[in-house]
Design a protein around this motif. Structure first.
Motif, short mmCIF file in Angstrom:
data_model
loop_
_atom_site.label_atom_id
_atom_site.label_comp_id
_atom_site.label_asym_id
_atom_site.label_seq_id
_atom_site.Cartn_x
_atom_site.Cartn_y
_atom_site.Cartn_z
N SER A 1 -9.31 -10.64 14.21
CA SER A 1 -8.53 -11.15 13.08
C SER A 1 -8.76 -10.34 11.82
O SER A 1 -7.81 -10.03 11.08
CB SER A 1 -8.88 -12.62 12.83
N LYS A 2 -10.01 -9.98 11.55
CA LYS A 2 -10.33 -9.15 10.39
C LYS A 2 -9.61 -7.81 10.47
O LYS A 2 -9.05 -7.32 9.49
CB LYS A 2 -11.84 -8.92 10.32
N SER A 3 -9.65 -7.20 11.65
CA SER A 3 -9.06 -5.88 11.84
C SER A 3 -7.54 -5.91 11.65
O SER A 3 -6.97 -5.10 10.92
CB SER A 3 -9.40 -5.35 13.23
N VAL A 4 -6.88 -6.87 12.30
CA VAL A 4 -5.41 -6.96 12.19
C VAL A 4 -5.01 -7.31 10.75
O VAL A 4 -4.04 -6.78 10.22
CB VAL A 4 -4.85 -8.00 13.18
N SER A 5 -5.77 -8.18 10.12
CA SER A 5 -5.47 -8.55 8.74
C SER A 5 -5.53 -7.33 7.82
O SER A 5 -4.65 -7.12 6.98
CB SER A 5 -6.46 -9.61 8.25
N ALA A 6 -6.56 -6.51 8.01
CA ALA A 6 -6.71 -5.32 7.18
C ALA A 6 -5.57 -4.33 7.38
O ALA A 6 -5.18 -3.62 6.45
CB ALA A 6 -8.05 -4.64 7.49
N GLN A 7 -5.02 -4.29 8.59
CA GLN A 7 -3.94 -3.35 8.90
C GLN A 7 -2.57 -3.87 8.48
O GLN A 7 -1.58 -3.13 8.54
CB GLN A 7 -3.92 -3.05 10.41
N THR A 8 -2.49 -5.14 8.08
CA THR A 8 -1.19 -5.74 7.75
C THR A 8 -1.17 -6.31 6.33
O THR A 8 -0.46 -7.28 6.05
CB THR A 8 -0.84 -6.86 8.76
N TYR A 9 -1.93 -5.71 5.45
CA TYR A 9 -1.95 -6.12 4.04
C TYR A 9 -2.32 -7.59 3.87
O TYR A 9 -1.86 -8.27 2.96
CB TYR A 9 -0.59 -5.86 3.37
N GLY A 10 -3.17 -8.10 4.77
CA GLY A 10 -3.61 -9.48 4.69
C GLY A 10 -2.62 -10.50 5.21
O GLY A 10 -2.82 -11.71 5.02
N ALA A 11 -1.57 -10.05 5.90
CA ALA A 11 -0.55 -10.99 6.39
C ALA A 11 -1.12 -11.94 7.43
O ALA A 11 -0.72 -13.11 7.51
CB ALA A 11 0.64 -10.23 6.97
N LEU A 12 -2.05 -11.46 8.27
CA LEU A 12 -2.72 -12.36 9.20
C LEU A 12 -3.92 -12.97 8.48
O LEU A 12 -4.81 -12.24 8.02
CB LEU A 12 -3.19 -11.61 10.45
N ASP A 13 -3.96 -14.28 8.41
CA ASP A 13 -5.05 -14.98 7.74
C ASP A 13 -5.43 -16.21 8.54
O ASP A 13 -4.72 -17.21 8.53
CB ASP A 13 -4.63 -15.37 6.32
N VAL A 14 -6.55 -16.13 9.24
CA VAL A 14 -6.98 -17.25 10.09
C VAL A 14 -7.77 -18.29 9.31
O VAL A 14 -8.23 -19.28 9.88
CB VAL A 14 -7.83 -16.76 11.29
N THR A 15 -7.89 -18.10 7.98
CA THR A 15 -8.60 -19.09 7.16
C THR A 15 -7.64 -20.10 6.54
O THR A 15 -8.05 -20.88 5.66
CB THR A 15 -9.39 -18.40 6.02
N LEU A 16 -6.40 -20.12 6.98
CA LEU A 16 -5.40 -21.01 6.37
C LEU A 16 -5.48 -22.44 6.88
O LEU A 16 -4.54 -23.21 6.67
CB LEU A 16 -4.00 -20.45 6.62
N GLY A 17 -6.58 -22.81 7.52
CA GLY A 17 -6.73 -24.15 8.05
C GLY A 17 -6.35 -25.25 7.08
O GLY A 17 -5.54 -26.14 7.41
N PRO A 18 -6.88 -25.27 5.83
CA PRO A 18 -6.53 -26.33 4.88
C PRO A 18 -5.04 -26.35 4.53
O PRO A 18 -4.46 -27.43 4.34
CB PRO A 18 -7.38 -26.00 3.65
N VAL A 19 -4.42 -25.18 4.45
CA VAL A 19 -2.99 -25.11 4.11
C VAL A 19 -2.14 -25.56 5.29
O VAL A 19 -1.13 -26.25 5.12
CB VAL A 19 -2.62 -23.67 3.68
N ILE A 20 -2.56 -25.19 6.49
CA ILE A 20 -1.86 -25.64 7.69
C ILE A 20 -1.88 -27.17 7.78
O ILE A 20 -0.88 -27.81 8.10
CB ILE A 20 -2.49 -25.01 8.94
N GLU A 21 -3.04 -27.75 7.46
CA GLU A 21 -3.15 -29.21 7.46
C GLU A 21 -2.28 -29.82 6.37
O GLU A 21 -1.67 -30.88 6.57
CB GLU A 21 -4.61 -29.63 7.27
N PHE A 22 -2.20 -29.17 5.22
CA PHE A 22 -1.36 -29.68 4.13
C PHE A 22 0.08 -29.84 4.58
O PHE A 22 0.73 -30.85 4.31
CB PHE A 22 -1.43 -28.73 2.93
N TRP A 23 0.59 -28.84 5.31
CA TRP A 23 1.98 -28.86 5.73
C TRP A 23 2.21 -29.68 7.00
O TRP A 23 3.35 -29.88 7.42
CB TRP A 23 2.49 -27.43 5.94
N GLY A 24 1.14 -30.13 7.61
CA GLY A 24 1.29 -30.99 8.78
C GLY A 24 1.46 -30.26 10.09
O GLY A 24 1.98 -30.82 11.06
N PHE A 25 1.00 -28.99 10.14
CA PHE A 25 1.08 -28.24 11.39
C PHE A 25 -0.28 -28.14 12.08
O PHE A 25 -0.45 -27.36 13.01
CB PHE A 25 1.60 -26.82 11.12
N GLY A 26 -1.23 -28.93 11.63
CA GLY A 26 -2.57 -28.87 12.20
C GLY A 26 -2.90 -30.10 13.03
O GLY A 26 -2.07 -30.60 13.80
#
Length: 337
Positions: free
Chosen positions: A101-126
């Protein structure tokens, strides 16, 4: 984070007598909130179908016990509850997923972010039930304050949380990683020809039906469509597809995608409806496919060409679906008659 697109396996569900003739075996089951399928040829191996199924399900249980945010006793759930500011030892499986995840995130300008757990829960997708009626912008910003790929560091088999309350949701790479782990089990069992699929994520080795290279089809990115958009020969590769047309919230006259932009914390609004990525590792393909649903077409194709990634993007224009290819994908494309 993402629901895998309806990537249907073509040329795998053939007539039973054709299977019998070439000894193609099929193993199926449920895992990670979806289904899995293993197609394999056992002529050259010493294991039985029953032994392979047992090995596969044992490995999938290990992956689930590590990565499932729906299990309170999983390693990732326990990790998320741990707010220590000192290194937390983690398993090889969790380490692998976070490193990828760190590697892909670095190669995609941070587009991949596996720390979005709280935001995913906010929107109801968790994990928690959806309740947008009692949510406001302030709660979203509070959730966003606990996110960021720089919110954790990796060092010698341990993870240190830099941001208190950091909550990792690895679903963007979990299914792909599960595919990779099953493939590793099959390799260890001496299986030379197989296709592994979990929720549409695929990895292959060797050959399949009639001794031909494995072929899979990406369906047209429309809900419940079975029409083939593109046929792909994998040639020992993995393939992951992400899209925005299956899992979404209907809010007034808008469709809110389950794919979240890490920059804004908002569901992505884009004409891009599907991203397919090929890579040796399915978890890596999985991560890139998610990231490219967040970036625009031009950025994604540029990254793909710079990295030599085989990528197919499908964009919904006013008039039609428009397909974009990276340079590296052309050898894998099969012309449809």
């Amino acid at each position: 984070m993402k629901l895998l697109m309806m990537t249907w396996l073509l040329f795998l569900l053939l007539m039973s007598q054709a299977w019998a003739h070439i000894n193609i075996e099929q193993i199926t089951g449920n895992t990670m909130g979806t289904s899995y399928t293993v197609q394999l040829r056992l002529q050259d191996s010493l294991v039985t179908k029953q032994q392979v199924k047992a090995l596969v399900e044992q490995e999938l249980e290990r992956v689930n016990s590590t990565l499932s945010v729906y299990r309170e006793d999983s390693e990732i759930s326990v990790f998320n509850l741990n707010d220590a500011d000192s290194p937390i030892p983690v398993s090889e499986r969790l380490w692998d997923v976070l490193q990828i995840s760190k590697s892909v995130s670095a190669q995609t300008y941070g587009a991949l972010d596996v720390t979005l757990g709280p935001v995913i829960e906010f929107w109801g997708f968790g994990v928690k039930p959806r309740d947008l009626q009692h949510k406001d912008r302030g709660q979203l910003e509070l959730a966003r304050s606990k996110t960021g790929m720089d919110g954790f560091t990796l060092d010698s088999g341990s993870v240190t949380k830099v941001i208190r309350g950091l909550n990792i949701n690895p679903s963007a790479v979990a299914k792909g990683y599960g595919v990779d782990r099953v493939a590793k089990v099959l390799d260890g069992a001496g299986v030379l020809n197989y296709l592994v699929e979990i929720g549409g994520e695929v990895r292959t080795r060797g050959v399949g039906v009639r001794g031909r290279e494995w072929r899979v089809a990406v369906t047209r990115p429309q809900r419940f469509s079975l029409e083939i958009q593109q046929l792909i020969t994998l040639k020992g590769m993995s393939m992951a597809t992400s899209g925005s047309y299956v899992n979404f919230i209907q809010s007034d006259d808008r469709q809110l995608s389950h794919i979240i932009d890490p920059v804004t914390g908002m569901p992505v609004e884009s004409n891009l409806v599907s991203a397919t990525v090929l890579h040796r590792q399915c978890a890596v393909a999985d991560g890139y496919a998610t990231a490219m649903m967040i970036l625009n077409v031009e950025q994604s194709i540029q990254i793909a060409n710079e990295l030599g990634l085989a990528v197919m993007l499908i964009e919904q224009t006013d008039m039609r679906l428009k397909t974009h290819f990276s340079d590296a994908i052309y050898p894998f494309l099969v012309k449809l008659d």
